[in-house]
Design a protein around this motif. Structure first.
Motif, mmCIF file in Angstrom:
data_model
loop_
_atom_site.group_PDB
_atom_site.id
_atom_site.type_symbol
_atom_site.label_atom_id
_atom_site.label_comp_id
_atom_site.label_asym_id
_atom_site.label_seq_id
_atom_site.Cartn_x
_atom_site.Cartn_y
_atom_site.Cartn_z
ATOM 1 N N THR B 220 5.863 9.271 -11.358
ATOM 2 C CA THR B 220 5.849 8.714 -10.010
ATOM 3 C C THR B 220 6.541 9.587 -8.963
ATOM 4 O O THR B 220 5.936 9.939 -7.952
ATOM 5 C CB THR B 220 6.462 7.303 -10.035
ATOM 6 N N TYR B 224 4.251 11.227 -6.124
ATOM 7 C CA TYR B 224 4.416 10.664 -4.783
ATOM 8 C C TYR B 224 5.003 11.698 -3.837
ATOM 9 O O TYR B 224 4.664 11.750 -2.656
ATOM 10 C CB TYR B 224 5.325 9.428 -4.813
ATOM 11 N N THR B 232 0.185 9.173 -0.321
ATOM 12 C CA THR B 232 1.271 8.518 -1.058
ATOM 13 C C THR B 232 1.387 7.076 -0.610
ATOM 14 O O THR B 232 1.541 6.155 -1.414
ATOM 15 C CB THR B 232 2.603 9.235 -0.799
ATOM 16 N N ALA B 236 1.082 4.167 -3.328
ATOM 17 C CA ALA B 236 2.275 3.389 -3.659
ATOM 18 C C ALA B 236 2.092 1.918 -3.348
ATOM 19 O O ALA B 236 2.898 1.101 -3.770
ATOM 20 C CB ALA B 236 3.471 3.926 -2.888
ATOM 21 N N ALA B 292 9.722 6.920 -3.295
ATOM 22 C CA ALA B 292 9.037 6.941 -4.581
ATOM 23 C C ALA B 292 9.849 6.168 -5.615
ATOM 24 O O ALA B 292 9.317 5.331 -6.354
ATOM 25 C CB ALA B 292 8.834 8.379 -5.043
ATOM 26 N N SER B 295 9.744 2.595 -4.985
ATOM 27 C CA SER B 295 8.522 1.941 -5.443
ATOM 28 C C SER B 295 8.628 1.611 -6.934
ATOM 29 O O SER B 295 8.092 0.602 -7.389
ATOM 30 C CB SER B 295 7.316 2.816 -5.124
#
Lengths: 631, 459
Positions: B220, B224, B232, B236, B292, B295
């Motif tokens: 990830t 990202y 992205t 995401a 990132a 997320s």
């Protein structure tokens, strides 16, 4: 009309909002007019409500529900008002006396920078006080209760640049909060045991069949908790010390909040909860003793005070003690009667003292006054009426209400009567000491002050005159039983407050009691005159010195409560806070950063490693998954 | 049903438009119009389907119910919002703008399949339809080495996961002789055979990869971070939400009755995801990379809904999907306006662009779960779902602790914007339309924070 009851608190609220939002821009005179008109409008509505309630066709309390306030699970507390004879009488006192004091303030505060702000606070106070007496349940009362506490704080510390004044404000607030805690606990106990806070439901349940698991102990606990709240708000032993200090606020504030209205909230609350208190005789006993002790104790202090407002403050504490005595012997309507007459004459006395202070250019020490009667004729006469009323001279309002209290005390227990009569005797003495020192004899102030002496403007004297008239006639609504069978106030209140019936005193006994207390009062006035004809202010010694220093109660509280708490707090700050809590908090932060710094390194950027971690993780999870199933 | 066909056709139209159009701007406009049409088709679908009788299609391969249609509509709406906010940035990524938009339509096709699959094969196809365009989008900035690296990494690891997913499907087929997800619910929970359990766990791992849950999350941050920021933002949010919806669908409808067998493993995954996501985010210097990790952390919360296996979980996943998508798209939009993606790049933004700073604050509040924002309600619903489930209270408490850590890294941005000295430099001037769209998004965040029921009203 009673459906429009929400208008009564609404007007002061609007006044507060206008003045409060625009206090920098609204001109001073306009601010005063807005504030006064708001209270006048409520007074008019209150009058309408009063006459509706007084009408024989009025049945029982009217509940006006404005909206659902709290509705959560089984708990339902509406924001409701209750209109009945008790609340309508208080409405009249608050808005009526309140209006006069607003008018008086327009002149008294005229030179003050923050006059508009002052009026916004005053309106907010009236609003809160009206909520307090109008509330249809304990929670609304509590909102008002806290609101008046806040306003009291704001107004005591109104001249906040003076550190002593802000300290006085803080003291008032803290002492009140101690009491409020009692009130709050009492409320929670009611809620816990009866599931309601509404007066009607609660009293209905009290009078109905006793629910299982509720003993008479519960009554006493609730009643005592509520009474603790009352001792805070109404300045009774042990929480009375804030009231004399509260005199730091502007004098009209002392008249309105710290004499006529707010401090009687405790009496209102107990009268409102009379159903509960009647069921808790032990608590009533405590109420009577505390009230009597306060009446006596405060009276002794008042004898040796030199600040004109302090004397009045202790006198207020003492009079409140009388009211609690009346409540304690079950004569609830008598206590309310004294609330009313006291509101008249004590507001009068405070406003009179304000007029004196105004004339003296801010001087409050009676040692520097004397002979003011020549220049301040109206003030002198009205003040004299106030003194006669509070001393219980026949014909004046205080006589009727105080006599009723004394008679009720005698009927309950003659010992109570003797002690109360002693307190009443002292009242006459210190009030006339104050009167003689202030208004008669020769002037003891400076040349400048003598030059400056003048009668106050009409906006101040007219309220004085009106209050003086009320202080005379206000008592005729409650004539003693020996004079008239019909007790106007008593029968008016009977629809909402029921006294505990004592055996009736015989006419002869009652005449005798009256004669004794009046003779004692007159005697004391004479003594006061002879003692203070040629005043000398040598430093006092012995008992007098103790009295002058208020029995050193402040010092005692300071040593027993304030210092240890401060020391403990300093200790906690230094060790528990700095070392313990800060250490934990910073430690958590540090460990998160440390962990973050380590975990971050796993992110190497190499796909091979990532897939390795994935596979490793999957193997672990599979092992866990199957292990779990086997478990 | 109509939407699945429509999105495919519209995607193809988009591709052909690329051949004809000379300039980029009309393409964005076209994409916006086509998305509005697609949204219309979705709503048409929604109004035509009664809430009582789900529709079965293609030999029971698809089963269309109100939850699925409503979710599709919301995701299409979010995509529209995304294009309106980020459209201009998409133009800047490269030459083949029409293709990017077409790929987004194809991704939506995958999303639709994932929301209403009734057969593991459709699940597989849906995941692939959704993933392959992403591999391309990740590498769309061809001259940028990081973008290509991201694309390759994503593809390699994605392919690896596809294998895992297929393995799981195969094992389940072996155990039950069926691909139909409803038939799995007849699996006996008292003596579940090893084959089926292994299948379930394999599928769980594959989903964990798609929703970036630990220990399958390692791709990830790199992907990202490396992908063009505009994409992205899409990967995401909507894509991840769809993966979650599919995850929930399978594990609630099919494996719900077996939850005692897999709950523990998933709980460990959830806890690990929360821990890794939140802890690692703390130390990041780049806001993009922090997002990132955030997320990943948010995925940990969405996993709560899957663990809960109850009705509130459906509501939770829908609210979380929308709340998280909107706020994330919003904050990415602001991020793209800045030259410097590090925290320092945000220094003093409040003085230079007060509006930008204000909306970012609201988006970050929502991500952190501060009340009166949609993010709070989202967290509230998933936590409530898990509390109702009852046996995982330790995870709820752990989640709350981790949420408090998340406040640290989200608020660092706010502190940089408002309290630090500096001259935040902008990439491009913020146009009036941008401002309007950002304020609108911000309004949505607050509206949904006060009336979360709006997102559930139609089910």
């Amino acid at each position: 009309m009673s459906q429009l009851v929400y208008l009564v608190p609404l007007f002061p609220l609007i006044g507060f909002l206008i003045n409060g939002i625009g206090w920098r821009r609204i001109p001073k005179s306009l601010g005063g007019v807005i504030g006064s008109l708001a209270v006048l409008a409520s007074f008019c509505v209150s009058l309408g409500i009063f006459f509706e309630v007084k009408d024989p066709s009025f049945h029982g309390p009217v509940i006006v529900q404005l909206f659902e306030f709290i509705h959560s699970g089984k708990l339902f507390i509406p924001f409701s008002f209750q209109v009945d004879s008790l609340s309508s009488l208080f409405l009249l006192i608050i808005t009526g006396v309140g209006f006069l004091i607003h008018v008086y303030s327009t002149a008294y505060m005229h030179d003050d920078e923050g006059m508009v702000k002052y009026f916004s606070f005053l309106n907010l106070f009236v609003f809160s006080m009206l909520l307090l007496v109008l509330g249809g349940n304990y929670l609304v009362m509590f909102i008002g209760w806290e609101g008046v506490g806040l306003c009291s704080y704001l107004l005591i510390g109104f001249w906040f640049k003076n550190r002593d004044y802000t300290n006085a404000a803080k003291k008032a607030f803290i002492m009140n909060r101690i009491g409020d805690l009692g009130f709050l606990v009492g409320m929670l106990l009611i809620l816990f045991n009866y599931g309601t806070l509404s007066y009607q439901d609660f009293f209905g349940k009290l009078q109905g069949a006793q629910p299982a698991g509720i003993s008479s102990d519960t009554y006493n606990w609730i009643a005592i908790c509520l009474f603790i709240g009352a001792t805070g708000k109404s300045a009774q032993i042990p929480l009375y010390t804030w009231l004399p200090d509260a005199m730091a606020g502007p004098t009209p504030v002392s008249a309105l909040i710290h004499a006529a209205t707010m401090v009687t909230a405790g009496i209102y609350m107990i009268a409102r909860s009379h159903v509960l208190y009647t069921l808790a005789p032990m608590t009533l006993h405590i109420v009577a003793i505390v009230g009597l002790a306060t009446a006596l104790f405060a009276a002794t202090i008042a004898i040796r005070q030199y600040d004109i407002k302090k004397v009045l403050a202790y006198s207020t504490v003492s009079q409140l003690g009388f009211m609690f005595l009346a409540l304690g012997v079950g004569a609830y309507t008598t206590a309310v009667f004294h609330v009313m007459t006291h509101a008249f004459f004590k507001a009068l006395l405070f406003l009179g003292s304000g007029s004196v202070i105004h004339a003296m250019g801010g001087e409050q020490d009676i040692r520097k006054m004397g002979g003011l009667g020549k220049k301040l004729r109206t003030t002198q006469i009205t003040f004299l009426i106030g003194c006669l009323a509070i001393s219980g001279i026949p014909g004046f309002s205080g006589f009727f209400s105080k006599d009723e209290i004394l008679a009720a005390a005698y009927a309950h227990d003659p010992v109570l009567y003797y002690l109360a009569a002693a307190a009443a005797m002292m009242t006459a003495f210190y009030m006339f000491r104050l009167y003689f020192l202030t208004f008669t004899g020769g002037f003891r102030g400076t040349e400048d002050q003598a030059h400056h002496l003048h009668e106050s403007p009409a906006a101040m004297t007219i309220p004085l005159i009106i209050l003086a008239i009320l202080s005379i006639i206000g008592g005729y609504v409650g004539l003693p039983a020996v004079i008239s069978e019909h007790h106007a106030l008593g029968s008016f209140l009977s629809s909402s407050v029921t006294n505990i019936s004592e055996h009736h005193l015989e006419a002869g006994t009652e005449w005798m009691l009256m004669g004794v207390s009046v003779t004692l009062s007159v005697l004391m006035i004479a003594v006061a005159y002879s003692v203070n004809k040629k005043p000398n202010f040598t430093p006092s010694t012995g008992l007098a010195k103790i009295l002058e220093n208020k029995w050193y109660v402040d010092e005692l509280y300071d040593a027993v409560f304030v210092r240890p708490i401060q020391n403990f707090s300093a200790f906690m700050e230094r060790f528990a806070e700095r070392k313990g809590i800060d250490g934990i908090v910073n430690g958590v932060g540090k460990s998160v950063r440390w962990g973050s710094d380590r975990i971050r390194l796993l992110q190497t950027g190499q796909v091979g490693f990532y897939i390795f971690v994935m596979v490793l993780g999957m193997i672990t999870l599979f092992a866990l998954g199957f292990f779990w199933v086997k478990l | 049903m109509k939407a699945i066909i429509a999105t495919t056709i519209l995607g193809i139209i988009m591709m052909f438009a690329g051949i004809m159009a000379k300039e980029k701007k009309p393409l964005t406009t076209l994409a916006t119009i086509l998305l509005v049409i697609l949204l219309g088709v979705n709503i048409w679908d929604l109004t035509n389907t009664s809430s009582l009788a789900p529709e079965s299609l293609f030999n029971n391969m698809l089963r269309i119910d109100r939850y699925a249609l409503w979710f599709n509509t919301l995701m299409t709406g979010c995509t529209l919002l995304y294009v309106l906010l980020v459209g201009r940035e998409i133009q800047k990524v490269g030459e083949h703008v029409a293709e990017y938009f077409a790929l987004i339509f194809f991704i939506l096709c995958g999303v639709y399949l994932l929301s209403c699959y009734n057969n593991l094969l459709i699940l597989f196809i849906g995941i692939e339809i959704m993933s392959i365009p992403q591999y391309i989008l990740a590498g769309s900035d061809k001259r940028n080495l990081k973008s290509s690296e991201a694309s390759l990494k994503y593809f390699l690891m994605g392919a690896f996961t596809t294998g895992i997913l297929l393995m799981g499907i195969t094992l389940l087929y072996g155990a039950t002789g069926s691909f139909n997800i409803v038939s799995f619910s007849f699996l006996q929970s008292d003596h579940l055979n090893t084959l089926a359990l292994a299948g379930i766990l394999f599928i769980m791992m594959a989903f964990s990869f798609k929703v970036s849950a630990a220990p399958m999350h390692m791709w990830t941050p790199d992907v990202y971070d490396g992908s063009p920021t505009a994409f992205t933002a899409y990967m995401a949010t909507i894509v991840k939400a769809a993966a979650f919806f599919a995850f929930l669908r399978l594990f609630q409808v099919s494996f719900g009755s077996l939850s005692s067998h897999w709950t523990f493993v998933l709980a460990i995954i959830t806890a690990a995801t929360l821990l890794v996501g939140n802890l690692t985010a703390v130390f990041q210097q780049s806001v993009k990379r922090m997002l990132a990790y955030s997320s990943i952390a948010q995925a940990g919360f969405m996993l709560f809904a899957i663990l809960a296996v109850n009705a509130v979980a459906w509501q939770g996943i829908i609210i979380y999907a929308v709340a998280y998508s909107i706020a994330t798209i919003g904050i990415f939009t602001v991020l793209m306006k800045l030259k410097d993606y590090t925290y320092d790049g945000f220094n003093g933004l409040a003085k230079k662009e007060p509006l930008l700073a204000f909306v970012s604050t609201i988006f970050l509040f929502s991500l952190a779960g501060i009340p009166l924002t949609a993010g709070f309600m989202a967290k509230y619903y998933v936590l409530q779902a898990l509390i109702q489930q009852g046996s995982l209270l330790w995870l709820v408490i752990f989640g709350l602790l981790m949420a408090s850590i998340s406040v640290y890294y989200y608020f660092r941005v706010i502190i940089a914007m408002y309290f630090k000295q500096g001259a935040a430099e902008l990439n491009s001037p913020v146009s009036g339309t941008d401002k309007f769209m950002l304020v609108f998004t911000c309004f949505l965040v607050i509206l949904l924070g006060i009336f979360p029921q709006l997102l559930l009203g139609n089910i």
